[in-house]
Enzyme design. Structure first.
Site, short mmCIF file in Angstrom:
data_model
loop_
_atom_site.label_atom_id
_atom_site.label_comp_id
_atom_site.label_asym_id
_atom_site.label_seq_id
_atom_site.Cartn_x
_atom_site.Cartn_y
_atom_site.Cartn_z
N SER A 1 -6.57 -45.81 60.30
CA SER A 1 -7.97 -45.99 60.04
C SER A 1 -8.33 -47.38 60.08
O SER A 1 -9.69 -47.48 60.31
CB SER A 1 -8.28 -45.33 58.72
OG SER A 1 -7.85 -46.17 57.92
N ASN A 2 -7.49 -48.20 60.37
CA ASN A 2 -8.01 -49.67 60.66
C ASN A 2 -8.37 -49.80 62.10
O ASN A 2 -8.94 -50.86 62.47
CB ASN A 2 -6.86 -50.85 60.32
CG ASN A 2 -6.30 -50.65 58.90
OD1 ASN A 2 -5.23 -51.08 58.69
ND2 ASN A 2 -7.42 -50.13 57.79
N LEU A 3 -7.83 -49.00 62.97
CA LEU A 3 -7.88 -49.48 64.46
C LEU A 3 -9.24 -49.36 65.02
O LEU A 3 -9.43 -50.04 66.18
CB LEU A 3 -6.52 -48.81 65.05
CG LEU A 3 -5.16 -48.92 64.71
CD1 LEU A 3 -4.37 -47.90 65.44
CD2 LEU A 3 -4.69 -50.56 64.65
N CYS B 1 -14.92 -36.25 45.63
CA CYS B 1 -15.43 -37.03 47.08
C CYS B 1 -14.39 -37.17 47.83
O CYS B 1 -13.44 -36.21 47.89
CB CYS B 1 -16.18 -38.06 46.32
SG CYS B 1 -14.80 -39.41 45.79
N CYS C 1 -16.73 -50.49 52.75
CA CYS C 1 -16.52 -49.88 53.96
C CYS C 1 -15.80 -48.79 53.94
O CYS C 1 -15.98 -47.47 54.65
CB CYS C 1 -16.12 -51.00 55.12
SG CYS C 1 -17.23 -52.26 55.41
N GLY D 1 -11.30 -56.21 59.71
CA GLY D 1 -12.43 -56.20 60.67
C GLY D 1 -12.94 -57.47 61.06
O GLY D 1 -13.04 -57.84 62.22
N LYS E 1 0.26 -56.51 57.89
CA LYS E 1 -0.63 -56.88 58.41
C LYS E 1 -0.72 -58.41 58.89
O LYS E 1 -1.02 -58.73 60.24
CB LYS E 1 -2.11 -56.90 57.71
CG LYS E 1 -2.67 -55.40 57.81
CD LYS E 1 -4.16 -55.64 57.28
CE LYS E 1 -4.87 -54.03 57.66
NZ LYS E 1 -6.03 -54.00 57.05
#
Ligand code: ZN
Lengths: 90, 383
Positions: B68-70, B341, B187, B40, B85
């Protein structure tokens, strides 16, 4: 009365308030009042000996309490406090 | 360092600013910055430093791009999902500015390789997602005498500063100790507003450029606290902590240590297979067998109520982790229980809490409801 800013990681335990007015005459009294008002935050804030956990920092009017009288720092009604928590996210 | 005509045209808007000018742009071309983490924060930082013409940019990461990073890691694109990455970021940076050098370090940043990777860079930028790498980056910068351009983010909150022990406090002056493991959510557990790292990352990029140019007043001895919900920017002043163990007069940490041990957590923010240890875990497929044998098993969901709208297990009891300590009396310790969870990290903490309160028949669903969605019930989404 003094106003304290709450870090995101603790808001959840404090009815999602990002700021709270807490009547207190010193930093330690204010933290104790917070823990009393929101019992589930106590464990996050204080260690087993009742000391503020070391990944938190308290600033009064932008100055670290280390530069003042630490947790014994006296508060005036118009003081603005920031409770800072470490965050790792990136 | 001379600029070509191509560079003069490209950086024209910098050359027009008196504080930068031709001389400043030449400084940037001769300078270097190491960006730790291409997530991020690393995304905007690396993009802006590349666009600005910082001559050599290093990227450290060992992860692959996940979809899920985008939502926030804007240096990567959908076509790069599954790719390294650092390679994805390098390709993007060189497309943005082919006139700079980009060095990709596809390895975890550790005490063993940190000096080798960092020693030839002018400044380090901390865009990592975990405490061990943050303490490592700090100590390394103190030992190498380099500035550490710091940023961190969580939900709507961001922090930024420049930790430079030669001229002001370091990260450890402010945070002498990491939080006890599990007390501060990451996060991956707690989420982050996608645009938040843009605000904090652009502050970091500004500070990096100012330091490299030698202009303005750097954020040394000051910490920016940003909240996007209130749109508030607060500054607090920081002084060196005389008791700092790494930059104080009686410093006793004089070389890089084992930061994963120091922090008690791994040097990454993955929670794909959150585990409470082999003795305490139950796999999703084993849990399915247990559930279908219709015992009096209690399923305890320790996620936040708003996560139940994403996916849920039928018949589960929901007590968010943050309330568990106060609500133990609602649970029957004689009954067998499986705690879960999202991915097994928070439930592992819940299990610790339950065991320390005397619960014995407790298991942790390894990998959480996401593992259940992968292995047992594909009608559930993974998040
Ligand atoms: Zn220090």
């Amino acid at each position: 009365m003094p106003v304290i800013r709450i870090p995101a990681a603790l808001k959840y335990y404090m009815d999602n308030h990002s700021e709270l007015d807490i009547p207190a005459s010193s930093v330690i009294d204010l933290l104790a009042a917070l823990a009393e008002r929101y019992p589930s935050v106590k464990f996050h804030l204080l260690d087993a000996d009742g000391k503020l956990r070391r990944h938190f920092n308290v600033f009064v009017n932008g100055v670290h309490i280390r530069e003042l009288d630490g947790l014994a720092t006296k508060l005036n009604p118009d003081d603005k406090l920031i409770l800072l928590a470490s965050a790792a996210g990136g | 360092m001379e600029l070509s005509h191509e560079e003069i045209l490209r950086y024209s808007r910098h050359l027009l600013i008196p504080e930068v000018g031709l001389e400043g742009q030449q400084k940037l071309k001769a300078s270097s910055a190491l960006v730790i983490g291409t997530g991020g924060l690393g995304s905007p930082v690396a993009l802006y430093l590349a666009a600005a013409g910082v001559g050599r940019i290093g990227l450290v990461d060992y992860d692959v791009v996940d979809s899920s990073n985008l939502q926030r890691q804007v240096i990567h694109g959908t076509s790069m999902v599954g790719k390294l990455k650092v390679e994805s970021a390098k390709q993007r940076l060189l497309d943005l500015n082919p006139l700079i050098q980009v060095e990709a370090f596809n390895e975890p940043f550790t005490s063993e390789n940190a000096i080798r990777i960092a020693k030839d860079y002018d400044i380090l930028i901390d865009g990592t997602d975990n405490f061990p790498t943050r303490y490592l980056t700090n100590d390394l910068c103190v030992f190498l005498g380099k500035p550490n351009v710091y940023g961190s983010i969580y939900r709507f909150d961001g922090q930024a500063s420049v930790f430079f022990a030669k001229e002001g406090p370091c990260y450890r002056c402010l945070f002498p100790e990491p939080p006890p493991p599990g007390l501060v959510p990451s996060c991956a557990e707690g989420g982050v507003l996608g645009v938040l790292p843009a605000t904090i990352g652009s502050v970091q990029a500004s500070e990096a450029l100012k330091l490299l140019l030698g202009i303005g007043s750097p954020l040394i001895g000051k910490l920016l606290l940003y909240n996007a919900l209130d749109m508030s920017f607060d500054f607090v002043t920081l002084k060196k902590n005389p008791k700092c163990r790494v930059c104080g007069p009686n410093a006793d940490v004089t070389e890089l240590i084992d930061y994963e041990e120091f922090c008690g957590v791994p040097g990454h923010d993955h929670e794909d297979d959150g585990s409470a240890g082999a003795d305490w875990d139950i796999s999703a497929s084993d849990l399915r067998a247990r559930v279908s044998s219709a015992s009096g098993l209690l399923l305890l969901d320790v996620r936040e109520p708003h996560e139940l709208a994403i996916s849920a297990l039928r018949g589960a009891t929901n007590i968010p982790l943050g309330q568990l300590a106060a609500r133990l009396s609602e649970l029957d310790s004689a009954r067998e229980m499986v705690v879960f969870c999202k991915a097994g990290t928070r439930s592992a903490r819940a299990l610790e809490l339950l065991v320390s309160a005397g619960f014995k028949k407790v298991k942790n669903l390894k990998g959480g409801i996401n593992a259940w969605a992968r292995e047992v019930d594909q009608s559930l989404p993974i998040y």
